[in-house]
Design a protein around this motif. Structure first.
Motif, PDB file in Angstrom:
ATOM      1  N   ASP A 122       2.753   2.911 -10.336  1.00  0.00           N
ATOM      2  CA  ASP A 122       3.953   3.268  -9.588  1.00  0.00           C
ATOM      3  C   ASP A 122       3.920   2.700  -8.178  1.00  0.00           C
ATOM      4  N   ILE A 123       5.110   2.608  -7.595  1.00  0.00           N
ATOM      5  CA  ILE A 123       5.285   2.315  -6.179  1.00  0.00           C
ATOM      6  C   ILE A 123       6.087   3.473  -5.605  1.00  0.00           C
TER       7      ILE A 123
ATOM      8  N   ASP B 160       4.890  -5.619  -8.806  1.00  0.00           N
ATOM      9  CA  ASP B 160       5.623  -4.477  -9.328  1.00  0.00           C
ATOM     10  C   ASP B 160       4.687  -3.720 -10.256  1.00  0.00           C
ATOM     11  N   VAL B 161       5.194  -2.738 -10.994  1.00  0.00           N
ATOM     12  CA  VAL B 161       4.286  -1.918 -11.800  1.00  0.00           C
ATOM     13  C   VAL B 161       3.618  -2.720 -12.916  1.00  0.00           C
TER      14      VAL B 161
ATOM     15  N   GLN C  67       3.908   7.825   0.945  1.00  0.00           N
ATOM     16  CA  GLN C  67       4.170   6.679   0.080  1.00  0.00           C
ATOM     17  C   GLN C  67       2.841   6.001  -0.271  1.00  0.00           C
ATOM     18  N   GLY C  68       2.936   4.946  -1.057  1.00  0.00           N
ATOM     19  CA  GLY C  68       1.760   4.193  -1.479  1.00  0.00           C
ATOM     20  C   GLY C  68       2.089   3.440  -2.747  1.00  0.00           C
TER      21      GLY C  68
ATOM     22  N   GLY D 241      -2.903   6.145  -0.703  1.00  0.00           N
ATOM     23  CA  GLY D 241      -1.621   6.835  -0.693  1.00  0.00           C
ATOM     24  C   GLY D 241      -1.252   7.323  -2.075  1.00  0.00           C
ATOM     25  N   ASN D 242       0.018   7.551  -2.278  1.00  0.00           N
ATOM     26  CA  ASN D 242       0.513   8.177  -3.502  1.00  0.00           C
ATOM     27  C   ASN D 242       0.696   7.151  -4.609  1.00  0.00           C
ATOM     28  N   LEU D 243       0.026   7.371  -5.730  1.00  0.00           N
ATOM     29  CA  LEU D 243       0.173   6.499  -6.902  1.00  0.00           C
ATOM     30  C   LEU D 243       1.110   7.100  -7.951  1.00  0.00           C
TER      31      LEU D 243
END
Length: 387
Positions: free
Chosen positions: A139-140, A50-51, A153-154, A274-276
């Motif tokens: 982040d997720i 997780d974060v 996503q990422g 991907g996206n952080l």
């Protein structure tokens, strides 16, 4: 007094899905993801991360015992919070073994959270020049399977250590910023997946960049020729290229070519992760420093941060002599190259499992090689392990 970035660490999972294969599974042409979005691979985050664990895995790579002893402030930027009350910063500080005589808190404004933390860090270090500040952007990114946002996503985390007399990047004093209440992206309290108005959000991003960049050059007298690189928050890497073109179309051919070349270096890591969200801009900075062949001490870098909802900021910094050690470090490139590919079916299974972690569960940590893992939830309390 110089204030800025002394160290940067990055972590993501050891799993990824190939974007061309995901495109085919969604009955799309691979070029839509590979070229249209500028994405090649997407990090797949298992239930055991997780974060908090991602942030600790990033920080552990850069912090020495001396660094930990000098940290007086921990700020955790995230929009993937793990508790509606207790901050992720407190969990992370404890897992990392930091002193209890610190300030630690979480901050939220979509993808802008880490930049907000850095702004606070600059003020803190002005008053406490012998201390250091640890800022996380973790982040997720989740939009849902088979949705329009799935391909952006990422997940992952950056850990940024800030100090006086930094070794990597010293911030210029001026920043320009803009806040506006818009509904381009949001995540209601009862949802684990975000909602987004894609075209509206993309246009808002460009509008915010235009306004804060124009304001910045007006107030400082700098021009595009004064920047050796411009980097961006990258929800997908083509988005940053669109913003860059707003600058290069008005620049000389030589400046346009140079800035475009540096942008390509800056998006290499992001297109393979991907996206952080909050960490995206700072992964782009790390990618730039480790993949550019032209930067040197004294080079000026412009940074654009954007968080939907919305907040934008433009600021800049000058590279310091110590950045070459980071530039020559191949740890991140090696880590990304050694990840394990999962099939689209396996990615879908892992994604669904991540939405269904519930109280009383024990998670399969034996499949996760990371130093910090989430082992489960007992009595509604998250259980973490440092190996």
């Amino acid at each position: 007094m110089k204030i800025g970035i002394d160290k940067i660490g990055f972590a993501t999972s050891n799993l990824y899905v190939d974007m061309a294969k995901l495109a085919r599974a969604r009955n799309e042409e691979p070029g839509k993801y590979l070229v249209g979005l500028g994405q090649s691979k997407m990090a797949v985050i298992p239930t055991t991360q997780d974060v908090v664990t991602l942030a600790c895995n990033a920080a552990e790579k850069i912090l020495t015992p001396e660094d930990k002893a000098e940290i007086g402030l921990v700020i955790f930027g995230t929009e993937s919070g793990i508790d509606n009350s207790k901050s992720a910063a407190v969990y992370a500080a404890d897992l990392l073994g930091l002193s209890e005589k610190i300030r630690a808190f979480e901050i939220k404004q979509a993808c802008y959270g880490a930049t907000a933390g850095i702004a606070m860090a600059r003020g803190y270090l002005t008053l406490n020049p012998t201390k250091k500040v640890l800022v996380f952007g973790a982040d997720i990114a989740r939009y849902g399977l088979k949705t329009s946002g799935e391909s952006t996503q990422g997940g992952g985390a950056v850990a940024v250590l800030l100090s006086v007399d930094p070794s990597i990047l010293a911030f210029d004093p001026k920043t320009t910023y803009l806040a506006r209440d818009i509904m381009d992206f949001w995540r209601p309290l009862d949802r684990k997946e975000a909602l987004v108005e894609g075209k509206y959000s993309s246009q808002a991003y460009l509008d915010f960049f235009t306004e804060v960049y124009t304001d910045y050059v007006k107030q400082t007298g700098l021009t595009s020729a004064d920047f050796d690189a411009l980097i961006f928050h990258l929800p997908y890497t083509k988005m940053g290229l669109k913003a860059l073109r707003l600058v290069t179309e008005k620049a000389t051919p030589e400046v346009a070519e140079s800035l475009t070349e540096e942008f390509e270096a800056s998006r290499l890591y992001n297109r393979n992760v991907g996206n952080l969200y909050t960490g995206s801009l700072y992964l782009s900075l790390l990618s730039l420093l480790q993949n550019s062949t032209k930067l040197q001490s004294g080079s000026r870098i412009g940074l654009f941060s954007y968080g939907s909802g919305a907040q934008g900021e433009f600021f800049s910094g000058v590279l310091q002599d110590g950045f070459t050690a980071l530039a020559n470090d191949q740890t991140v490139a090696t880590m990304l190259a050694q990840r394990q590919e999962v099939s689209v079916a396996e990615y879908e299974q892992i994604y669904q499992a991540g939405l269904n972690v519930k109280n009383g569960m024990q998670l399969p940590i034996e499949d996760d090689p990371a130093p910090y893992v989430l082992t489960g939830i007992q009595d509604h309390q998250l259980q973490y392990l440092k190996r």
